[in-house]
Design an enzyme around this catalytic site. Sequence first.
Site, PDB file in Angstrom:
ATOM      1  N   ASP A  39      -7.984  -5.152   0.177  1.00 42.36           N
ATOM      2  CA  ASP A  39      -8.542  -5.993  -0.887  1.00 42.36           C
ATOM      3  C   ASP A  39      -8.212  -7.465  -0.735  1.00 42.36           C
ATOM      4  O   ASP A  39      -8.759  -8.290  -1.464  1.00 42.36           O
ATOM      5  CB  ASP A  39      -8.011  -5.508  -2.245  1.00 42.36           C
TER       6      ASP A  39
ATOM      7  N   HIS B 167       0.856  -1.185   0.000  1.00 39.93           N
ATOM      8  CA  HIS B 167       0.000   0.000   0.000  1.00 39.93           C
ATOM      9  C   HIS B 167       0.887   1.227   0.000  1.00 39.93           C
ATOM     10  O   HIS B 167       1.941   1.226   0.628  1.00 39.93           O
ATOM     11  CB  HIS B 167      -0.902  -0.003   1.249  1.00 39.93           C
TER      12      HIS B 167
HETATM   13  N1  ACO Z   1       4.118  -7.661  -4.773  1.00 41.30           N
HETATM   14  C1  ACO Z   1       5.473  -7.670  -4.942  1.00 41.30           C
HETATM   15  N2  ACO Z   1       6.258  -6.587  -4.758  1.00 41.30           N
HETATM   16  C2  ACO Z   1       5.652  -5.439  -4.406  1.00 41.30           C
HETATM   17  C3  ACO Z   1       4.260  -5.361  -4.213  1.00 41.30           C
HETATM   18  C4  ACO Z   1       3.487  -6.531  -4.407  1.00 41.30           C
HETATM   19  N3  ACO Z   1       2.165  -6.511  -4.247  1.00 41.30           N
HETATM   20  N4  ACO Z   1       3.924  -4.087  -3.867  1.00 41.30           N
HETATM   21  C5  ACO Z   1       5.080  -3.410  -3.838  1.00 41.30           C
HETATM   22  N5  ACO Z   1       6.127  -4.216  -4.158  1.00 41.30           N
HETATM   23  C6  ACO Z   1       7.550  -3.851  -4.169  1.00 41.30           C
HETATM   24  C7  ACO Z   1       7.904  -3.018  -5.371  1.00 41.30           C
HETATM   25  O1  ACO Z   1       8.323  -3.826  -6.461  1.00 41.30           O
HETATM   26  C8  ACO Z   1       9.028  -2.181  -4.827  1.00 41.30           C
HETATM   27  O2  ACO Z   1      10.174  -2.977  -4.756  1.00 41.30           O
HETATM   28  P1  ACO Z   1      11.637  -2.310  -4.989  1.00 41.30           P
HETATM   29  O3  ACO Z   1      11.794  -1.311  -3.889  1.00 41.30           O
HETATM   30  O4  ACO Z   1      12.582  -3.465  -4.910  1.00 41.30           O
HETATM   31  O5  ACO Z   1      11.610  -1.683  -6.355  1.00 41.30           O
HETATM   32  C9  ACO Z   1       8.593  -1.898  -3.394  1.00 41.30           C
HETATM   33  O6  ACO Z   1       7.771  -3.017  -3.030  1.00 41.30           O
HETATM   34  C10 ACO Z   1       7.803  -0.601  -3.207  1.00 41.30           C
HETATM   35  O7  ACO Z   1       6.666  -0.645  -4.078  1.00 41.30           O
HETATM   36  P2  ACO Z   1       6.080   0.581  -4.884  1.00 41.30           P
HETATM   37  O8  ACO Z   1       5.429   0.104  -6.134  1.00 41.30           O
HETATM   38  O9  ACO Z   1       7.118   1.649  -5.019  1.00 41.30           O
HETATM   39  O10 ACO Z   1       5.002   1.101  -3.859  1.00 41.30           O
HETATM   40  P3  ACO Z   1       3.811   2.054  -4.206  1.00 41.30           P
HETATM   41  O11 ACO Z   1       3.476   2.746  -2.945  1.00 41.30           O
HETATM   42  O12 ACO Z   1       4.085   2.898  -5.387  1.00 41.30           O
HETATM   43  O13 ACO Z   1       2.645   1.033  -4.628  1.00 41.30           O
HETATM   44  C11 ACO Z   1       0.801  -0.400  -4.612  1.00 41.30           C
HETATM   45  C12 ACO Z   1       1.603   0.654  -3.842  1.00 41.30           C
HETATM   46  C13 ACO Z   1       0.428   0.122  -6.011  1.00 41.30           C
HETATM   47  C14 ACO Z   1      -0.498  -0.642  -3.846  1.00 41.30           C
HETATM   48  C15 ACO Z   1       1.635  -1.689  -4.716  1.00 41.30           C
HETATM   49  O14 ACO Z   1       1.955  -2.151  -3.431  1.00 41.30           O
HETATM   50  C16 ACO Z   1       0.920  -2.775  -5.512  1.00 41.30           C
HETATM   51  O15 ACO Z   1       1.001  -2.778  -6.740  1.00 41.30           O
HETATM   52  N6  ACO Z   1       0.199  -3.707  -4.828  1.00 41.30           N
HETATM   53  C17 ACO Z   1      -0.584  -4.706  -5.487  1.00 41.30           C
HETATM   54  C18 ACO Z   1      -1.894  -4.108  -5.991  1.00 41.30           C
HETATM   55  C19 ACO Z   1      -2.893  -3.862  -4.880  1.00 41.30           C
HETATM   56  O16 ACO Z   1      -3.078  -4.704  -4.000  1.00 41.30           O
HETATM   57  N7  ACO Z   1      -3.552  -2.697  -4.930  1.00 41.30           N
HETATM   58  C20 ACO Z   1      -4.566  -2.311  -3.945  1.00 41.30           C
HETATM   59  C21 ACO Z   1      -4.057  -1.208  -3.066  1.00 41.30           C
HETATM   60  S1  ACO Z   1      -5.206  -0.833  -1.796  1.00 41.30           S
HETATM   61  C22 ACO Z   1      -6.357   0.099  -2.538  1.00 41.30           C
HETATM   62  O17 ACO Z   1      -6.191   0.782  -3.481  1.00 41.30           O
HETATM   63  C23 ACO Z   1      -7.697   0.023  -1.990  1.00 41.30           C
END
Ligand code: ACO
Length: 444
Positions: free
Chosen positions: A379, A321
């Site tokens: 979610d 998140h």
């Molecule tokens: N699975 C694997 N790796 C992940 C995940 C995941 N679900 N989420 C983040 N990471 C990793 C990224 O690859 C990144 O790794 P790095 O530092 O080695 O490059 C690190 O964790 C940070 O992630 P970011 O993408 O920079 O975090 P951001 O805050 O931009 O993204 C997000 C948040 C979009 C929710 C992300 O965690 C994601 O894509 N999750 C899966 C989708 C999801 O569940 N969305 C619902 C969110 S809740 C809502 O909207 C109600």
Amino acid sequence: MQRALPDLTITPPVAGEKVTLVLHADGKQYDLPVLGGTHGPKVIDVRRLYAETGYFTYDPGFLSTANCDSAITYIDGDRGILLHRGYPIEELAAHADFLEVCYLLLYGKLPTPSELADFGYVIGHHSMVHEQFKRFFAGFRRDAHPMAVMVGTVGALSAFYHDKIDITDPEARMVSTHRLIAKMPTICAMAFKYSLGRPFMYPRNDLSYAANFLRMAFGIPAEPYVVNPVLTRAINRFLVLHADHEQNASTATVRIAGSSRANPYACVAAGITALWGPDHGGANEAVVNMLEEIGNKDRIPLYIKRAKDKNDSFRLTGFGHRVYKNYDPRAAILRESCHEVLAELGKTDEPLFALALELERIALDDDYFVQRKLFPNVDFYSGIMLRAIGFPTAMFPPLFALGRTIGWIAQWKEMIEASDQHIARPRQRYIGEAIRPYVPIAER
Ligand code: ACO
């Protein structure tokens, strides 16, 4: 006995505090004011930065930028705390009816019994949609995604209810707000019924918000609908947990659309489009699809490996998140709701739930997820609960939209009524071609 509340830092307004920005390029320094808040980090006010320095700030995705003042919701993502108007989400989810939470978000206080009764009466008064509105649905293919149907039909409310669309009139704003809260369950249930080819059900105002919605979704005109208190409680909780989440992508979209003084129905339709994506409100649908693809516990390590592989686009949906770097408090509550709903329906051996629990256990024991502070988000468990109740995956994002409508409209109203309201207009860093003369077509 009163429960002990988490000890949150108070960030009082700071009189005269400034940070000094030194621009080595021109040898000058500038003082930028610092703003306080109730909780949370202090905020550097950069509104005059361009005028004074000629520099913009660069912050794609708003990682460090506040777009507004808001008194509605507070999140401490590091500690997994979510407050609405100061009340912890756990307490609202345990005790409050969804309409109470709507009142709270809109008016800033919990209603007294008579205020809640009056509010319920007003919302009930607006729960039906114009008879002609039904024909609107017939234009969609039956197999259309219900979010597509929601975007179209919610946007179309402005064509049906333009009598109170003057956003400069406080009374008109309030009527539109009530209409959106009231009609959203009706429209959401209609989108579901339409996809099934079943008759629409009219709302029943003697039922609670959640029970009325369940009846419109699953009732049929040929038989009386029997309200199940456990499922009603679960849907009420789901709606409370999704009611607002401060400046997320869809709420920011509603605010940006509203900043041009667009009507509230158009703004909420814009919010629905932003919510639809799999990184936001579409994630609940994507989680169930992912769990189905994983299929059984033996395949979890393969998918964990894929989620960690930077050359693989697969991510563990329902994990991570932007704000929470701790367990999302809503996920913990929904996990409990899953237990309650599955027990009520005699589905305690639901394989998808067992798979989700095991996936969570393995991921939270894995360095990759621990180091990046990736925990289950709202979610991760919601889809399993909704599916057990009988909703197909395509209906999960519309249900999210149903709960979030109050947050969108409360934030829209807060923005319109703010003293310092500007059309949203981000800046950019231009990286295109430098200026060059037009070349006549014959010379190209
Ligand atoms: N699975 C694997 N790796 C992940 C995940 C995941 N679900 N989420 C983040 N990471 C990793 C990224 O690859 C990144 O790794 P790095 O530092 O080695 O490059 C690190 O964790 C940070 O992630 P970011 O993408 O920079 O975090 P951001 O805050 O931009 O993204 C997000 C948040 C979009 C929710 C992300 O965690 C994601 O894509 N999750 C899966 C989708 C999801 O569940 N969305 C619902 C969110 S809740 C809502 O909207 C109600």
